[in-house]
Design a protein around this motif. Structure first.
Motif, mmCIF file in Angstrom:
data_model
loop_
_atom_site.group_PDB
_atom_site.id
_atom_site.type_symbol
_atom_site.label_atom_id
_atom_site.label_comp_id
_atom_site.label_asym_id
_atom_site.label_seq_id
_atom_site.Cartn_x
_atom_site.Cartn_y
_atom_site.Cartn_z
ATOM 1 N N GLY A 84 -18.582 55.675 -12.304
ATOM 2 C CA GLY A 84 -18.323 55.204 -10.954
ATOM 3 C C GLY A 84 -19.506 54.543 -10.285
ATOM 4 N N ASN A 85 -20.590 54.319 -11.020
ATOM 5 C CA ASN A 85 -21.784 53.699 -10.466
ATOM 6 C C ASN A 85 -21.762 52.184 -10.681
ATOM 7 N N ILE A 86 -22.341 51.442 -9.735
ATOM 8 C CA ILE A 86 -22.471 49.998 -9.880
ATOM 9 C C ILE A 86 -23.646 49.727 -10.824
ATOM 10 N N SER A 87 -23.374 49.034 -11.919
ATOM 11 C CA SER A 87 -24.428 48.838 -12.908
ATOM 12 C C SER A 87 -24.191 47.575 -13.716
ATOM 13 N N GLN A 88 -25.235 47.167 -14.421
ATOM 14 C CA GLN A 88 -25.087 46.171 -15.467
ATOM 15 C C GLN A 88 -25.183 46.902 -16.803
ATOM 16 N N ASN A 89 -24.360 46.496 -17.744
ATOM 17 C CA ASN A 89 -24.400 47.092 -19.083
ATOM 18 C C ASN A 89 -25.334 46.236 -19.936
ATOM 19 N N VAL A 90 -26.270 46.894 -20.598
ATOM 20 C CA VAL A 90 -27.278 46.210 -21.398
ATOM 21 C C VAL A 90 -27.168 46.680 -22.840
ATOM 22 N N LEU A 91 -27.009 45.741 -23.758
ATOM 23 C CA LEU A 91 -26.967 46.056 -25.183
ATOM 24 C C LEU A 91 -28.351 45.835 -25.779
ATOM 25 N N ALA A 92 -28.804 46.782 -26.588
ATOM 26 C CA ALA A 92 -30.125 46.643 -27.209
ATOM 27 C C ALA A 92 -30.093 47.080 -28.658
ATOM 28 N N ALA A 93 -30.882 46.390 -29.461
ATOM 29 C CA ALA A 93 -31.145 46.784 -30.844
ATOM 30 C C ALA A 93 -32.628 47.082 -30.941
ATOM 31 N N CYS A 94 -32.984 48.166 -31.617
ATOM 32 C CA CYS A 94 -34.400 48.495 -31.775
ATOM 33 C C CYS A 94 -34.696 48.885 -33.209
ATOM 34 N N ASN A 95 -35.977 48.814 -33.581
ATOM 35 C CA ASN A 95 -36.386 49.266 -34.902
ATOM 36 C C ASN A 95 -36.936 50.687 -34.797
ATOM 37 N N PHE A 96 -37.465 51.203 -35.919
ATOM 38 C CA PHE A 96 -37.927 52.586 -35.928
ATOM 39 C C PHE A 96 -39.365 52.735 -35.453
ATOM 40 N N ASP A 97 -39.959 51.622 -35.010
ATOM 41 C CA ASP A 97 -41.266 51.660 -34.359
ATOM 42 C C ASP A 97 -41.134 51.613 -32.846
ATOM 43 N N LEU A 98 -39.932 51.864 -32.349
ATOM 44 C CA LEU A 98 -39.651 51.852 -30.912
ATOM 45 C C LEU A 98 -39.948 50.495 -30.284
ATOM 46 N N GLU A 99 -39.526 49.439 -30.974
ATOM 47 C CA GLU A 99 -39.645 48.084 -30.442
ATOM 48 C C GLU A 99 -38.256 47.469 -30.337
ATOM 49 N N PHE A 100 -38.030 46.729 -29.273
ATOM 50 C CA PHE A 100 -36.754 46.033 -29.123
ATOM 51 C C PHE A 100 -36.700 44.856 -30.092
ATOM 52 N N MET A 101 -35.573 44.743 -30.788
ATOM 53 C CA MET A 101 -35.345 43.608 -31.679
ATOM 54 C C MET A 101 -34.417 42.586 -31.027
ATOM 55 N N TYR A 102 -33.589 43.052 -30.110
ATOM 56 C CA TYR A 102 -32.656 42.169 -29.408
ATOM 57 C C TYR A 102 -32.191 42.883 -28.150
ATOM 58 N N VAL A 103 -32.072 42.141 -27.059
ATOM 59 C CA VAL A 103 -31.563 42.696 -25.800
ATOM 60 C C VAL A 103 -30.621 41.684 -25.165
ATOM 61 N N LEU A 104 -29.480 42.158 -24.733
ATOM 62 C CA LEU A 104 -28.495 41.320 -24.046
ATOM 63 C C LEU A 104 -28.190 41.972 -22.711
ATOM 64 N N SER A 105 -28.567 41.336 -21.617
ATOM 65 C CA SER A 105 -28.377 41.928 -20.293
ATOM 66 C C SER A 105 -27.381 41.111 -19.482
ATOM 67 N N GLY A 106 -26.968 41.666 -18.346
ATOM 68 C CA GLY A 106 -26.150 40.930 -17.393
ATOM 69 C C GLY A 106 -24.661 41.157 -17.473
ATOM 70 N N TRP A 107 -24.198 42.001 -18.380
ATOM 71 C CA TRP A 107 -22.766 42.277 -18.442
ATOM 72 C C TRP A 107 -22.367 43.254 -17.334
ATOM 73 N N LYS A 108 -21.156 43.132 -16.892
ATOM 74 C CA LYS A 108 -20.643 44.039 -15.864
ATOM 75 C C LYS A 108 -20.572 45.465 -16.408
ATOM 76 N N GLY A 109 -20.781 46.417 -15.506
ATOM 77 C CA GLY A 109 -20.819 47.811 -15.914
ATOM 78 C C GLY A 109 -19.547 48.320 -16.541
ATOM 79 N N SER A 110 -18.417 47.685 -16.260
ATOM 80 C CA SER A 110 -17.144 48.135 -16.813
ATOM 81 C C SER A 110 -16.914 47.645 -18.238
ATOM 82 N N ALA A 111 -17.761 46.752 -18.737
ATOM 83 C CA ALA A 111 -17.567 46.179 -20.069
ATOM 84 C C ALA A 111 -17.862 47.214 -21.153
#
Length: 287
Positions: A84-111
Protein backbone atom coordinates in the motif's frame (compact mmCIF):
# COMPACT_ATOMS: atom_id res chain seq x y z
CA UNK A 1 16.16 16.94 -25.55
CA UNK A 2 13.43 19.53 -26.19
CA UNK A 3 10.79 20.45 -23.65
CA UNK A 4 7.95 19.39 -25.94
CA UNK A 5 9.43 15.96 -26.47
CA UNK A 6 9.94 15.49 -22.75
CA UNK A 7 6.41 16.64 -22.02
CA UNK A 8 4.99 14.23 -24.58
CA UNK A 9 6.85 11.40 -22.95
CA UNK A 10 5.64 12.37 -19.54
CA UNK A 11 2.04 12.45 -20.78
CA UNK A 12 2.04 8.82 -21.87
CA UNK A 13 -0.75 7.33 -19.75
CA UNK A 14 -0.85 3.83 -21.24
CA UNK A 15 2.60 2.84 -19.97
CA UNK A 16 3.44 1.13 -16.68
CA UNK A 17 6.89 2.68 -16.59
CA UNK A 18 8.76 5.91 -17.28
CA UNK A 19 10.21 5.65 -20.78
CA UNK A 20 12.91 8.29 -20.45
CA UNK A 21 14.25 6.61 -17.35
CA UNK A 22 14.42 3.23 -19.07
CA UNK A 23 16.38 4.45 -22.10
CA UNK A 24 18.68 7.40 -21.51
CA UNK A 25 19.56 6.95 -17.86
CA UNK A 26 20.38 3.25 -18.16
CA UNK A 27 22.85 4.16 -20.90
CA UNK A 28 24.60 6.41 -18.38
CA UNK A 29 24.63 3.60 -15.83
CA UNK A 30 26.29 1.24 -18.30
CA UNK A 31 29.09 3.78 -18.73
CA UNK A 32 29.59 4.14 -14.98
CA UNK A 33 29.09 0.53 -13.90
CA UNK A 34 31.71 -1.97 -14.96
CA UNK A 35 30.82 -5.21 -13.20
CA UNK A 36 30.60 -7.52 -16.18
CA UNK A 37 30.70 -11.27 -15.56
CA UNK A 38 34.06 -12.93 -16.02
CA UNK A 39 34.71 -16.18 -17.84
CA UNK A 40 35.73 -18.01 -14.67
CA UNK A 41 33.49 -19.35 -11.93
CA UNK A 42 33.03 -16.77 -9.11
CA UNK A 43 35.24 -17.47 -6.10
CA UNK A 44 32.23 -17.69 -3.76
CA UNK A 45 31.04 -20.69 -5.75
CA UNK A 46 34.38 -22.18 -6.75
CA UNK A 47 35.69 -22.29 -3.18
CA UNK A 48 32.64 -23.96 -1.62
CA UNK A 49 31.67 -27.62 -1.93
CA UNK A 50 28.09 -26.57 -1.16
CA UNK A 51 27.92 -24.59 -4.40
CA UNK A 52 30.53 -26.15 -6.68
CA UNK A 53 30.13 -27.66 -9.22
CA UNK A 54 26.35 -27.33 -9.04
CA UNK A 55 26.19 -23.55 -9.59
CA UNK A 56 29.48 -23.18 -11.50
CA UNK A 57 27.84 -21.22 -14.34
CA UNK A 58 25.91 -18.83 -12.09
CA UNK A 59 27.04 -15.21 -12.34
CA UNK A 60 24.80 -13.52 -9.77
CA UNK A 61 21.27 -12.91 -8.58
CA UNK A 62 18.32 -10.78 -9.67
CA UNK A 63 15.41 -9.33 -7.73
CA UNK A 64 13.23 -6.28 -7.41
CA UNK A 65 13.15 -3.79 -4.56
CA UNK A 66 10.80 -0.92 -3.78
CA UNK A 67 12.01 2.63 -3.23
CA UNK A 68 9.62 5.18 -1.67
CA UNK A 69 8.43 7.62 -4.31
CA UNK A 70 6.71 10.99 -4.45
CA UNK A 71 4.11 10.95 -7.21
CA UNK A 72 1.41 13.44 -8.10
CA UNK A 73 -1.43 13.13 -10.55
CA UNK A 74 -4.44 11.01 -11.33
CA UNK A 75 -2.51 7.74 -11.72
CA UNK A 76 -0.84 7.89 -8.30
CA UNK A 77 -2.70 4.73 -7.25
CA UNK A 78 -0.77 2.68 -9.83
CA UNK A 79 2.40 3.44 -7.87
CA UNK A 80 1.08 1.65 -4.78
CA UNK A 81 2.96 -1.56 -4.06
CA UNK A 82 1.46 -4.63 -2.40
CA UNK A 83 2.01 -3.05 1.02
CA UNK A 84 0.00 0.00 0.00
CA UNK A 85 3.01 2.32 -0.15
CA UNK A 86 3.74 4.73 -3.02
CA UNK A 87 6.96 3.49 -4.58
CA UNK A 88 8.98 2.84 -7.69
CA UNK A 89 9.90 -0.77 -8.39
CA UNK A 90 13.58 -1.22 -9.18
CA UNK A 91 15.02 -4.35 -10.78
CA UNK A 92 18.67 -5.14 -10.09
CA UNK A 93 21.20 -7.80 -10.99
CA UNK A 94 24.32 -8.16 -8.87
CA UNK A 95 27.41 -10.35 -8.76
CA UNK A 96 28.89 -12.13 -5.75
CA UNK A 97 31.24 -9.24 -5.03
CA UNK A 98 28.24 -7.09 -4.07
CA UNK A 99 28.42 -5.00 -7.24
CA UNK A 100 25.48 -4.04 -9.41
CA UNK A 101 25.63 -5.53 -12.89
CA UNK A 102 22.38 -3.99 -14.12
CA UNK A 103 19.73 -1.68 -12.65
CA UNK A 104 16.36 -0.73 -14.12
CA UNK A 105 14.51 2.01 -12.25
CA UNK A 106 11.34 4.03 -12.72
CA UNK A 107 8.66 1.35 -12.89
CA UNK A 108 5.44 1.89 -11.00
CA UNK A 109 5.22 0.20 -7.63
CA UNK A 110 2.33 -2.00 -8.73
CA UNK A 111 4.37 -3.62 -11.53
CA UNK A 112 5.27 -7.28 -11.09
CA UNK A 113 8.99 -8.16 -10.93
CA UNK A 114 8.67 -10.56 -13.88
CA UNK A 115 7.34 -7.71 -16.00
CA UNK A 116 10.43 -5.65 -15.20
CA UNK A 117 12.68 -8.55 -16.14
CA UNK A 118 10.90 -9.00 -19.44
CA UNK A 119 11.37 -5.31 -20.19
CA UNK A 120 15.05 -5.44 -19.20
CA UNK A 121 15.67 -8.33 -21.59
CA UNK A 122 14.00 -6.70 -24.58
CA UNK A 123 15.60 -3.26 -24.33
CA UNK A 124 18.32 -2.17 -26.74
CA UNK A 125 20.72 -1.53 -23.85
CA UNK A 126 19.07 -4.05 -21.61
CA UNK A 127 20.18 -6.96 -19.47
CA UNK A 128 22.44 -9.38 -21.33
CA UNK A 129 23.07 -12.90 -20.04
CA UNK A 130 26.19 -14.52 -21.56
CA UNK A 131 25.75 -17.84 -23.35
CA UNK A 132 25.78 -20.71 -20.88
CA UNK A 133 25.48 -18.45 -17.82
CA UNK A 134 22.52 -17.69 -15.57
CA UNK A 135 21.21 -15.72 -12.59
CA UNK A 136 19.43 -16.95 -9.48
CA UNK A 137 15.92 -15.61 -8.90
CA UNK A 138 13.25 -16.14 -6.26
CA UNK A 139 9.69 -17.42 -6.59
CA UNK A 140 8.56 -14.04 -7.94
CA UNK A 141 9.94 -15.13 -11.31
CA UNK A 142 9.21 -18.18 -13.44
CA UNK A 143 11.92 -20.83 -13.70
CA UNK A 144 13.84 -20.27 -16.95
CA UNK A 145 17.08 -21.57 -18.40
CA UNK A 146 18.91 -18.29 -17.72
CA UNK A 147 17.01 -17.57 -14.50
CA UNK A 148 17.09 -20.42 -12.01
CA UNK A 149 14.25 -20.32 -9.47
CA UNK A 150 13.66 -22.48 -6.36
CA UNK A 151 11.16 -25.29 -6.02
CA UNK A 152 7.63 -24.27 -5.07
CA UNK A 153 5.73 -26.03 -2.30
CA UNK A 154 9.07 -26.70 -0.56
CA UNK A 155 10.87 -25.02 2.35
CA UNK A 156 13.08 -22.23 1.05
CA UNK A 157 13.96 -19.37 3.40
CA UNK A 158 17.16 -19.74 5.41
CA UNK A 159 15.39 -19.44 8.75
CA UNK A 160 13.30 -22.49 7.85
CA UNK A 161 16.43 -24.65 8.07
CA UNK A 162 17.90 -23.09 11.22
CA UNK A 163 18.12 -25.05 14.45
CA UNK A 164 18.44 -28.69 15.40
CA UNK A 165 16.29 -31.13 13.43
CA UNK A 166 15.61 -28.78 10.51
CA UNK A 167 18.10 -30.19 8.03
CA UNK A 168 16.94 -30.78 4.44
CA UNK A 169 15.02 -34.03 4.14
CA UNK A 170 15.15 -34.54 0.37
CA UNK A 171 16.86 -33.28 -2.76
CA UNK A 172 14.36 -30.47 -3.34
CA UNK A 173 14.87 -29.06 0.15
CA UNK A 174 18.65 -29.32 -0.19
CA UNK A 175 18.52 -27.52 -3.53
CA UNK A 176 16.33 -24.76 -2.06
CA UNK A 177 18.61 -24.31 0.96
CA UNK A 178 21.74 -23.88 -1.15
CA UNK A 179 19.91 -21.75 -3.70
CA UNK A 180 18.68 -19.42 -0.93
CA UNK A 181 22.14 -19.24 0.62
CA UNK A 182 23.69 -18.16 -2.66
CA UNK A 183 20.83 -15.90 -3.81
CA UNK A 184 21.00 -14.03 -0.50
CA UNK A 185 23.64 -11.77 -2.07
CA UNK A 186 20.89 -9.69 -3.72
CA UNK A 187 19.23 -9.09 -0.35
CA UNK A 188 22.59 -8.08 1.08
CA UNK A 189 23.32 -5.57 -1.67
CA UNK A 190 19.87 -4.00 -1.28
CA UNK A 191 20.49 -3.72 2.47
CA UNK A 192 23.90 -2.09 1.97
CA UNK A 193 22.52 0.21 -0.71
CA UNK A 194 19.65 1.49 1.44
CA UNK A 195 21.85 1.82 4.53
CA UNK A 196 24.46 3.78 2.61
CA UNK A 197 22.05 6.07 0.73
CA UNK A 198 19.62 7.04 3.46
CA UNK A 199 17.78 9.39 1.13
CA UNK A 200 15.82 6.31 0.03
CA UNK A 201 14.35 5.77 3.49
CA UNK A 202 11.60 8.18 2.42
CA UNK A 203 10.37 9.61 -0.86
CA UNK A 204 12.98 12.00 -2.30
CA UNK A 205 11.47 15.49 -2.82
CA UNK A 206 12.17 15.63 -6.56
CA UNK A 207 10.23 15.11 -9.79
CA UNK A 208 9.71 11.41 -10.46
CA UNK A 209 12.19 11.41 -13.35
CA UNK A 210 14.90 12.68 -11.00
CA UNK A 211 13.93 10.09 -8.38
CA UNK A 212 14.42 7.29 -10.90
CA UNK A 213 17.72 8.71 -12.12
CA UNK A 214 18.92 9.15 -8.54
CA UNK A 215 18.64 5.39 -7.97
CA UNK A 216 20.86 4.73 -11.00
CA UNK A 217 23.40 7.35 -10.00
CA UNK A 218 23.65 5.92 -6.49
CA UNK A 219 24.03 2.39 -7.88
CA UNK A 220 26.98 3.58 -9.96
CA UNK A 221 28.45 5.34 -6.90
CA UNK A 222 27.97 2.16 -4.86
CA UNK A 223 30.03 0.21 -7.40
CA UNK A 224 32.76 2.83 -7.37
CA UNK A 225 32.99 2.65 -3.58
CA UNK A 226 33.05 -1.15 -3.67
CA UNK A 227 35.97 -1.13 -6.08
CA UNK A 228 37.95 1.71 -4.53
CA UNK A 229 37.11 1.64 -0.82
CA UNK A 230 35.49 -1.70 0.02
CA UNK A 231 33.81 0.24 2.83
CA UNK A 232 30.51 -1.57 3.12
CA UNK A 233 30.41 -2.09 6.87
CA UNK A 234 26.85 -0.91 7.28
CA UNK A 235 24.15 -2.36 9.54
CA UNK A 236 22.05 -4.11 6.92
CA UNK A 237 18.37 -3.55 7.46
CA UNK A 238 16.15 -6.61 7.03
CA UNK A 239 13.69 -6.51 4.16
CA UNK A 240 10.61 -8.65 3.60
CA UNK A 241 10.02 -7.84 -0.04
CA UNK A 242 10.97 -11.23 -1.42
CA UNK A 243 10.04 -13.26 1.62
CA UNK A 244 6.86 -15.27 1.63
CA UNK A 245 4.61 -15.05 4.66
CA UNK A 246 4.66 -18.84 4.68
CA UNK A 247 7.80 -20.90 5.24
CA UNK A 248 6.87 -23.01 2.22
CA UNK A 249 6.78 -21.50 -1.24
CA UNK A 250 3.31 -21.55 -2.85
CA UNK A 251 2.85 -24.39 -5.29
CA UNK A 252 0.90 -22.46 -7.93
CA UNK A 253 2.21 -20.56 -10.92
CA UNK A 254 1.61 -16.82 -11.07
CA UNK A 255 -0.51 -15.65 -14.01
CA UNK A 256 1.39 -12.35 -14.03
CA UNK A 257 4.44 -13.98 -15.55
CA UNK A 258 5.48 -12.47 -18.86
CA UNK A 259 6.83 -14.43 -21.84
CA UNK A 260 10.58 -13.87 -22.07
CA UNK A 261 12.16 -15.44 -25.15
CA UNK A 262 10.95 -18.82 -26.41
CA UNK A 263 7.63 -20.50 -25.68
CA UNK A 264 7.04 -20.68 -21.97
CA UNK A 265 6.07 -24.35 -21.95
CA UNK A 266 9.22 -25.59 -23.68
CA UNK A 267 11.53 -23.31 -21.75
CA UNK A 268 9.92 -24.22 -18.43
CA UNK A 269 10.19 -27.93 -19.17
CA UNK A 270 13.88 -27.63 -20.06
CA UNK A 271 14.60 -25.49 -17.01
CA UNK A 272 12.77 -27.85 -14.66
CA UNK A 273 14.77 -30.83 -15.96
CA UNK A 274 17.96 -28.85 -15.47
CA UNK A 275 16.98 -27.93 -11.90
CA UNK A 276 16.09 -31.56 -11.14
CA UNK A 277 19.49 -32.68 -12.37
CA UNK A 278 21.27 -30.16 -10.12
CA UNK A 279 19.21 -31.20 -7.08
CA UNK A 280 19.77 -34.90 -7.72
CA UNK A 281 23.53 -34.42 -7.96
CA UNK A 282 23.55 -32.44 -4.71
CA UNK A 283 21.54 -35.03 -2.83
CA UNK A 284 23.55 -37.96 -4.16
CA UNK A 285 26.83 -36.36 -3.10
CA UNK A 286 25.49 -35.32 0.30
CA UNK A 287 24.10 -38.71 1.35
Amino acid sequence: MGDSQENNRGKSKDKDYVTWTMEETNELLHLLVDARPGSTTPAKIRESTRFYPYFKDCIGAIDGTHIPAMVRGRDVSSYRDRHGNISQNVLAACNFDLEFMYVLSGWKGSAHDSKLLNDALTRRNGLKVPQGKYFLVDCGFPNRCKFLAPYRGVRYHLQDFAGHGNDPENEKELFNLRHASLRNVIERIFGVFKSRFTIFKSAPPFPFKAQAELVLACAALHNFLRKECRSDEFPVEPTDESSSSSSVLPNHEDNNYEPIVQTQEQEREDANLWRTSIGSDMWRNAT
